[in-house]
Scaffold this active site. Sequence first.
Site, PDB file in Angstrom:
ATOM      1  N   GLU A 223      39.480  60.112  50.260  1.00 19.43           N
ATOM      2  CA  GLU A 223      37.933  59.449  49.621  1.00 19.43           C
ATOM      3  C   GLU A 223      37.141  58.708  50.720  1.00 19.43           C
ATOM      4  O   GLU A 223      37.918  58.117  51.662  1.00 19.43           O
ATOM      5  CB  GLU A 223      38.387  58.850  48.548  1.00 19.43           C
ATOM      6  CG  GLU A 223      38.728  57.597  48.312  1.00 19.43           C
ATOM      7  CD  GLU A 223      38.727  56.951  46.807  1.00 19.43           C
ATOM      8  OE1 GLU A 223      38.722  57.654  46.060  1.00 19.43           O
ATOM      9  OE2 GLU A 223      38.596  55.582  46.875  1.00 19.43           O
ATOM     10  N   ASN A 268      40.313  41.779  40.453  1.00 20.63           N
ATOM     11  CA  ASN A 268      39.367  42.364  39.616  1.00 20.63           C
ATOM     12  C   ASN A 268      38.810  41.610  38.475  1.00 20.63           C
ATOM     13  O   ASN A 268      38.352  42.221  37.745  1.00 20.63           O
ATOM     14  CB  ASN A 268      39.807  43.733  39.231  1.00 20.63           C
ATOM     15  CG  ASN A 268      40.463  44.583  40.199  1.00 20.63           C
ATOM     16  OD1 ASN A 268      39.567  44.486  41.318  1.00 20.63           O
ATOM     17  ND2 ASN A 268      41.385  45.268  40.119  1.00 20.63           N
ATOM     18  N   GLU A 308      27.608  49.703  36.442  1.00 21.20           N
ATOM     19  CA  GLU A 308      28.400  48.943  37.838  1.00 21.20           C
ATOM     20  C   GLU A 308      28.358  49.839  39.121  1.00 21.20           C
ATOM     21  O   GLU A 308      28.747  50.930  38.810  1.00 21.20           O
ATOM     22  CB  GLU A 308      29.861  48.558  37.478  1.00 21.20           C
ATOM     23  CG  GLU A 308      29.713  47.526  35.995  1.00 21.20           C
ATOM     24  CD  GLU A 308      30.992  46.809  36.115  1.00 21.20           C
ATOM     25  OE1 GLU A 308      30.933  45.615  35.589  1.00 21.20           O
ATOM     26  OE2 GLU A 308      32.228  47.264  36.289  1.00 21.20           O
ATOM     27  N   GLU A 321      31.086  52.508  37.125  1.00 21.82           N
ATOM     28  CA  GLU A 321      31.289  52.991  35.760  1.00 21.82           C
ATOM     29  C   GLU A 321      30.266  52.374  34.945  1.00 21.82           C
ATOM     30  O   GLU A 321      29.311  51.634  35.423  1.00 21.82           O
ATOM     31  CB  GLU A 321      32.597  52.334  35.301  1.00 21.82           C
ATOM     32  CG  GLU A 321      32.948  50.863  35.325  1.00 21.82           C
ATOM     33  CD  GLU A 321      34.153  50.455  34.664  1.00 21.82           C
ATOM     34  OE1 GLU A 321      34.720  51.050  33.967  1.00 21.82           O
ATOM     35  OE2 GLU A 321      34.553  49.385  34.976  1.00 21.82           O
ATOM     36  N   ASN A 323      29.607  50.054  31.458  1.00 20.26           N
ATOM     37  CA  ASN A 323      30.229  49.275  30.312  1.00 20.26           C
ATOM     38  C   ASN A 323      29.237  49.258  29.184  1.00 20.26           C
ATOM     39  O   ASN A 323      28.239  48.735  29.284  1.00 20.26           O
ATOM     40  CB  ASN A 323      30.414  47.627  30.772  1.00 20.26           C
ATOM     41  CG  ASN A 323      31.359  47.733  31.667  1.00 20.26           C
ATOM     42  OD1 ASN A 323      32.515  48.324  31.580  1.00 20.26           O
ATOM     43  ND2 ASN A 323      31.353  46.733  32.884  1.00 20.26           N
TER      44      ASN A 323
END
Lengths: 714, 563
Positions: A223, A268, A308, A321, A323
């Site tokens: 990736e 994180n 995000e 993603e 939230n």
Amino acid sequence: MLRSQLSKASRKYWTSRFFSTEPPFSKVLVSNRGEICQRVFRTCKELGVKTVAIYSTADSKAPFVKAADEAVCVGPAAAGKSYLNVERVLQVIRDTGADAVHPGYGFLSENANFCQSIESEGVAWLGPPVSAIQDMGDKIRSKEIAEAAGVSIIPGYDGTIDSIDQCVEVSNQIGYPVLVKAAAGGGGKGMRTCYNDQEVREAYPMAKSEAKQFFSDDRLLVEKFIENPHHIEFQVLCSPPAGGKLEKPEDLQVVVFPERECSIQRRNQKVVEESPSCLLTDETRQKMAEQVKMLCQKVGYVSAGTVEWLVDEEQNFYFLEMNTRLQVEHPISEAVTGVDLVKGMLWVAAGRGLPPEFQIDGLIMPSKGHAIECRIYAEDPLRGYLPSTGPLLPYIEPHATGEGESYLRLDSGVIQGHAVTPFYDPMLSKIISYAPTRREAIDIMTKGLDEYVIEGVQHNARLCNAVLRHPAFVKGETPTSFLPRHLPDWAGVQLTLAQEEELAVAVALIGMTRDSFLQRPTVVPSFEPMVVRLGGFFGDAFRVTMGDEKSAIVQKLGDDGAEARTILVNSIKYDPTRFTASVSMDREMRSIQVMNEDSEGEMKVQMYGADMPCLIQSEREYQLSQYMHVPKMVDTSDMVMSPMPGTLISFSVSEGDHVEIGQELCIVEAMKMQNIVRSPRTGTIGKLSVPEGASLVTDQIIIEFGVEETEEAA
Amino acid sequence: MLVRVFNKQATNSLRKGLTTSSFRCVSVTKDYLKPTKRGFASAVPVEDNLDSNPAMMKLKFQERLQKEREQALMGGGQKRIDKQHAKGSLTARERLELLFDKDSFQEMDQLKAHRCTEFGMESKNFPGDGIVTGHGLVNGRHVYAFSQDFTVVGGTLSETHAQKMVKVMEMAMRVGAPVIGLNDSGGARIQEGVDSLAGYADVFQKNVDASGVVPQISVIMGPCAGGAVYSPAMTDFIFMVEDTSYMFVTGPKVVKTVTNEDVTTEDLGGSKVHTAKSGVAHGDFANDVAALRAMRRLLDFLPSSNEKETLPVKEATDPADRLVPEVERLVPDDPNSPYNMKDVIGQIVDHGELFEIQPDMAGNIITGFARMEGHTVGVIGNNPLTLAGCLDINASNKAARFVRFCDAFNIPLVTFVDVPGFLPGTEQEFGGIIRHGAKLLFAYSEASVPKVTVITRKAYGGAYDVMASKHLRADANYAWPGAEIAVMGAKGATEILFHGEDLEAHTAEYAARFANPMVAAQRGFVDDIIDPQDTRRIICNDLRVLRTKKMPEIKKKHSNIPL
């Protein structure tokens, strides 16, 4: 003035349109705990909405319970039996007659089933629709939707790679740099960053064999590698038009807030956030906001949410993603835009559409100034961020007042005497600073952190202080690699010699002020030089001589002594009830925390986030101290001690066993987490010092190693 | 020529003697006030008899005095002083310098000499005899002290050495000032035989005479072995210095020959042993400098004598009506959850300052000095953090001795109760928990100083009675609303009452009846159920009223505490 001149009728119109006094709901229940409850209650109170708190037995004395109009206990300490007990929470909703539920963040906030149950009870859900929670809650599905909506996602190859040639081909399609990594991977093992074909050819076999070795699975993925990424997110508030149902996706009103930069993270977990980001150009911001809007319309998002992204230094951005809740760091968005997001959520859920202050012409909410948030956790940055529990004593929050346009805001869930338990998230509070410029916002924050007294638990406020004072942060260089790059193996704030000299003078002044306040005759008669030892009895010694009223001469003594320096003393204000002294020296004000002395006269002080025990000695005490021996440290090399308070779940070894370095010895549970304690050395287990199930305090001896047979050692 | 030289020398030493000695010397000036001798002396021709010339004799004496003083100040000489420093210890005089306010020490008996003539002692002269005694100011208040000098014949105790100690104690009792002894002695001076033993006994007797008259504090700063241990043992407090001090009746060598145990000095009688295991010592400090600093702090809490007026009073800088809302949060509702009572005490006393006595011993009970509205109080608290706050042998002994000290010196007692009872078990019963527990009961009952008691949570069984309950004539007793005052926990009580039938219902019933302070309040066993946040305000208020408390004395020789 203006309003009083308006006619009665028009006044009524204006108040109903813009100053509606009709509460959007009659009673809101917050299915959460701690600071977010108090945050939601605050808005509810302003809007005339009654509030309901739910709590576990462990939280019966927590401030949020007292802050609510009604509070109902929903079960024992364990969250699974209380805050996550959907049936109990639903029963409380019925019993109290709440007509809306705010889920906060965490707990049930992104639980689609709970949302469904709420709606089927006929109670409003202060959050997005079930479908949006489901769509965005699934990482794979959310990426598919995002891609379909035209949002840019991290390029990668969906399948596994079977050969070197295929790997090179795929890498070229994605564009360098790429990451070749084990499909089953994690922790950096079997992972290679490649910048060209040659590197891919070299990396492929190595990654494959590592993958085989560490994960018994040699499948590889490729990736895009995003260099030095920033974690950037966009707050949105979406609503169908007032009173109306959403007929087509384009009708959805989407307000995008200026981005939040949340790159300073440990494991994180966000620690310091700010808005806006120093990285984004206006052009990128606009492009990203448009994609945010596309995504929200695609999923039919309603209420507050956050999208995000990863952004690299070339302004390339990739969707991560979404939230589907109000996030912890929402106050910085509120600060720069001056609106209340919880109010927005209440209006939207009540079907009123966006409140007037959210009605804007463009896409991005107009903003000004700069806001920073630090999350204060009860965890020990010096011990691998292990959670820390105990009563907060003393615990004194900085004055949350503002000067002019700037202010300091504290969203806190705790209070002095509150016991931090291992049952829940260890976040104590959020401290938010706002000012017209970033530089001023940093200054307000560091001053706030200097005044923030938190004792009784280990915490990260000093780390936050170190981050904010770091030159790279001040310059605005804040990629996600900030902490590992700039503060690796952080061992606390280190002061410069000049700062130490200033601290020594300040301590001398504080000591004198304190002794006279408590009418305690000083060890050192007035106007005689005193020796301040930073770091305790054997710490660095500084001779401080008070000159006239307005100056002091300070000199570092000892082997690495320094020239004497004169420091202007402007003023000292010492407040023993707040454990803080404001000392102005060389025309610069600093806040210094001062704890009580122990019986030997040592007091803990903190300046600029550096904390240490300090001792004031007379000249004679200092002279005679040279004969004193540094105490022998207890040899702990043949012991294993508990790294944290918790419960000893089980031993993996028994007495007499031979163990290797790194071998699992026992499991200690703390904060619902099972922590494996590993052997620090090779040796034989001599004694298990505690039984299984014992509750442990930090540094309690768990295992003692046996005495090695000399022959074996030889 | 000769005369001039002699005179010059003499005058120099005289000047030196008068200026360098920082210690007052009455006799020097006195001799010079005798005019007849001077007149006569000047008439005698110097050439005739220089030695018998009175002026010269005086000057010569000055020289000798100066030499004696110099020797006294140097103790055992530079070599031994260096050795003492190398051990990580200070000399006897350096210690006194740190103990007292600057330049306030006034020495007594600097010239006192031993009188032993045996085993070669007749030829040995050391002024002061291995101990420095005197008085000075600590935080501006008079304190007497002696400091044994290990550099002079190992600080051994001779007849005269003991006399110096006795004199200091005698004077302290006369003027009503505390005595602080800095112990650093090799033991009895063997050359003196029974004279040395007699000296010890004289000291012991004086310790006992002074007990309850003036506070006596011992700091063990070096060896303290054999008979020597019993003088500190009879003082009010013993403190030790880590690593450099030890106390035992018989040393490791004797232990080895008698019981065949191998033990080091440190493991037999080091500070850790006595502060955490034996309970002989009341605290230890990292080194000499730290220990002396701590003594200055402790003395700041203590009265000078058993005269009530000598209790130190500071201006009330911490408001008496300060609310303490934190304390309620510090105490968990669940009676089985631990918390640290020290946190509660820290919120209630002035500025959170507590000087703990025996912090490393019997953690299940806290004892220490603090201030309320500027007035010294003795604080006792059960600490649920250790052994759930149970009373056991060690806790009873620790608290009983503390209560008696406070009562002897008019220090009011503030007691915080969270006690589930006495610790059960054969170890406790065989060890005599009945007798030891009785000491605390006795001490509290006997104490006539103001007694204020707050029940924060549990007060079960006999331990409830013991912990300064109303029944022991405490002056003010309070319970927080979460308190449980009962014979035992609801579960245990129900098991006995109902023999295991319908336990849950009966437990709830018993708990509803006794797991709260209502019954106690209805009976008047607590004066009120108070809001925890008012605790400081109410205690301060009561102590203010109780400052004039008087209890009628019951005539007796003395009571008979169950030792």
